[in-house]
Design a protein around this motif. Structure first.
Motif, PDB file in Angstrom:
ATOM      1  N   LEU A 134       0.810  -1.222   0.000  1.00  0.00           N
ATOM      2  CA  LEU A 134       0.000   0.000   0.000  1.00  0.00           C
ATOM      3  C   LEU A 134       0.842   1.270   0.000  1.00  0.00           C
ATOM      4  CD1 LEU A 134      -2.808  -1.004   2.514  1.00  0.00           C
ATOM      5  CD2 LEU A 134      -3.126  -0.478   0.085  1.00  0.00           C
ATOM      6  N   ILE A 135       1.882   1.287   0.792  1.00  0.00           N
ATOM      7  CA  ILE A 135       2.675   2.503   0.958  1.00  0.00           C
ATOM      8  C   ILE A 135       3.754   2.638  -0.118  1.00  0.00           C
ATOM      9  CG2 ILE A 135       4.314   3.683   2.487  1.00  0.00           C
ATOM     10  CD1 ILE A 135       2.598   2.527   4.842  1.00  0.00           C
ATOM     11  N   LEU A 136       4.439   1.549  -0.412  1.00  0.00           N
ATOM     12  CA  LEU A 136       5.554   1.622  -1.351  1.00  0.00           C
ATOM     13  C   LEU A 136       5.145   1.423  -2.801  1.00  0.00           C
ATOM     14  CD1 LEU A 136       8.263  -0.410   0.602  1.00  0.00           C
ATOM     15  CD2 LEU A 136       7.775   2.036   0.702  1.00  0.00           C
ATOM     16  N   LEU A 192      -2.878   7.084   6.865  1.00  0.00           N
ATOM     17  CA  LEU A 192      -1.488   7.375   6.557  1.00  0.00           C
ATOM     18  C   LEU A 192      -1.255   7.817   5.109  1.00  0.00           C
ATOM     19  CD1 LEU A 192       1.313   7.319   7.854  1.00  0.00           C
ATOM     20  CD2 LEU A 192       1.502   4.927   7.186  1.00  0.00           C
ATOM     21  N   LEU A 193      -1.919   7.202   4.143  1.00  0.00           N
ATOM     22  CA  LEU A 193      -1.673   7.498   2.736  1.00  0.00           C
ATOM     23  C   LEU A 193      -1.901   8.962   2.366  1.00  0.00           C
ATOM     24  CD1 LEU A 193      -2.987   4.250   1.008  1.00  0.00           C
ATOM     25  CD2 LEU A 193      -0.615   4.989   1.248  1.00  0.00           C
ATOM     26  N   PRO A 194      -2.983   9.610   2.826  1.00  0.00           N
ATOM     27  CA  PRO A 194      -3.142  11.035   2.486  1.00  0.00           C
ATOM     28  C   PRO A 194      -2.005  11.908   3.022  1.00  0.00           C
ATOM     29  CG  PRO A 194      -5.213  10.137   3.302  1.00  0.00           C
ATOM     30  CD  PRO A 194      -4.163   9.102   3.517  1.00  0.00           C
ATOM     31  N   VAL A 195      -1.508  11.597   4.195  1.00  0.00           N
ATOM     32  CA  VAL A 195      -0.395  12.364   4.770  1.00  0.00           C
ATOM     33  C   VAL A 195       0.870  12.144   3.935  1.00  0.00           C
ATOM     34  CG1 VAL A 195       1.086  12.606   6.819  1.00  0.00           C
ATOM     35  CG2 VAL A 195      -1.373  12.250   7.098  1.00  0.00           C
ATOM     36  N   LEU A 196       1.108  10.920   3.537  1.00  0.00           N
ATOM     37  CA  LEU A 196       2.299  10.621   2.713  1.00  0.00           C
ATOM     38  C   LEU A 196       2.206  11.289   1.342  1.00  0.00           C
ATOM     39  CD1 LEU A 196       2.836   6.868   3.629  1.00  0.00           C
ATOM     40  CD2 LEU A 196       4.163   8.824   4.427  1.00  0.00           C
ATOM     41  N   LYS A 211       0.395  14.051   0.641  1.00  0.00           N
ATOM     42  CA  LYS A 211       0.484  15.500   0.854  1.00  0.00           C
ATOM     43  C   LYS A 211       1.935  15.963   0.982  1.00  0.00           C
ATOM     44  CE  LYS A 211      -0.863  19.064   4.150  1.00  0.00           C
ATOM     45  NZ  LYS A 211      -1.410  19.307   5.464  1.00  0.00           N
ATOM     46  N   ASN A 212       2.749  15.135   1.620  1.00  0.00           N
ATOM     47  CA  ASN A 212       4.155  15.486   1.831  1.00  0.00           C
ATOM     48  C   ASN A 212       5.075  15.009   0.705  1.00  0.00           C
ATOM     49  OD1 ASN A 212       3.973  16.878   4.396  1.00  0.00           O
ATOM     50  ND2 ASN A 212       3.363  14.911   5.237  1.00  0.00           N
ATOM     51  N   GLY A 213       4.483  14.450  -0.350  1.00  0.00           N
ATOM     52  CA  GLY A 213       5.246  14.068  -1.525  1.00  0.00           C
ATOM     53  C   GLY A 213       6.024  12.769  -1.429  1.00  0.00           C
ATOM     54  N   TYR A 214       5.691  11.924  -0.463  1.00  0.00           N
ATOM     55  CA  TYR A 214       6.417  10.659  -0.302  1.00  0.00           C
ATOM     56  C   TYR A 214       5.911   9.584  -1.264  1.00  0.00           C
ATOM     57  CZ  TYR A 214       8.550  12.645   3.823  1.00  0.00           C
ATOM     58  OH  TYR A 214       9.258  13.455   4.670  1.00  0.00           O
ATOM     59  N   ILE A 215       4.626   9.651  -1.632  1.00  0.00           N
ATOM     60  CA  ILE A 215       4.056   8.712  -2.590  1.00  0.00           C
ATOM     61  C   ILE A 215       3.197   9.483  -3.572  1.00  0.00           C
ATOM     62  CG2 ILE A 215       4.067   6.743  -1.005  1.00  0.00           C
ATOM     63  CD1 ILE A 215       1.052   7.152  -0.652  1.00  0.00           C
ATOM     64  N   LYS A 216       2.879   8.829  -4.678  1.00  0.00           N
ATOM     65  CA  LYS A 216       2.019   9.460  -5.703  1.00  0.00           C
ATOM     66  C   LYS A 216       0.562   9.162  -5.437  1.00  0.00           C
ATOM     67  CE  LYS A 216       5.546   9.149  -9.203  1.00  0.00           C
ATOM     68  NZ  LYS A 216       5.951   8.635 -10.473  1.00  0.00           N
TER      69      LYS A 216
END
Length: 184
Positions: free
Chosen positions: A44-46, A173-177, A179-184
């Protein structure tokens, strides 16, 4: 910088999956662990590529001899009846990541279905490998029903609870990641 971050995240999820192997509830044949939770979160995250890579790194480290699996490590682990679940982790992380990459708005329900789809592959590889391992390698004649019962029925409840937990965590977690540009 982005490549460094990706390498760190791949290593982190490989390590988390290893830690998850030691948080276990011993049940016959296939212990319940938190490996699936970290495998699912990796997908999910990567995403598909790096999620699967994190699980490949985890399996490679274990096969190289580092005791990161539930019952140790080493190349001989491929002969363990539960090795199919480790193969399933790689496939599941890829599938979960691929679905996440292709869904525009990931809701809680969509996330649960995404995780269940990935979980299907873990059990597909795990149960089939369990059956083949017992019958061909260990020389114990077990029915497919036996492998299905102990490799799926006994374990699925805990993994469904982890599915809901992983879906809840990822929706937060995904929206925060993103928003901060860690994931697309």
């Amino acid at each position: 910088m982005k490549n460094t971050r990706n390498l760190i995240l791949v290593a982190m999820f490989a390590a988390l999956t290893a830690i998850g192997a030691f948080i276990k509830v011993p049940i016959p044949y296939v212990p319940f662990t938190l490996q699936y939770l970290f495998c699912a979160l990796a997908g999910l995250i990567l995403g598909s590529k790096f999620g699967a890579l994190s699980q490949i790194v985890y399996v490679a480290i274990g096969l190289s001899g580092v005791p990161v699996f539930t019952e140790g490590g080493g190349i001989s682990y491929i002969f363990k009846p539960t090795f199919g679940y480790l193969i399933g982790f790689i496939v599941a992380a890829y599938v979960i990541g691929k679905v996440r990459e292709n869904v525009l708005k990931l809701t809680f329900i969509k996330t649960i279905f995404t995780l269940i789809f990935g979980l299907f592959f873990i059990y597909l590889f795990g149960v089939v490998y369990l059956y083949i391992s017992y019958n061909l390698y260990l020389g114990k004649d077990i029915s497919f029903y036996f492998a299905f019962f102990y490799g799926f029925v006994v374990c699925i409840t805990g993994d469904l609870v982890l599915t809901v937990f992983a879906a809840y965590i990822s929706i937060k977690l995904l929206p925060v990641l993103r928003k901060n540009g860690y994931i697309k």
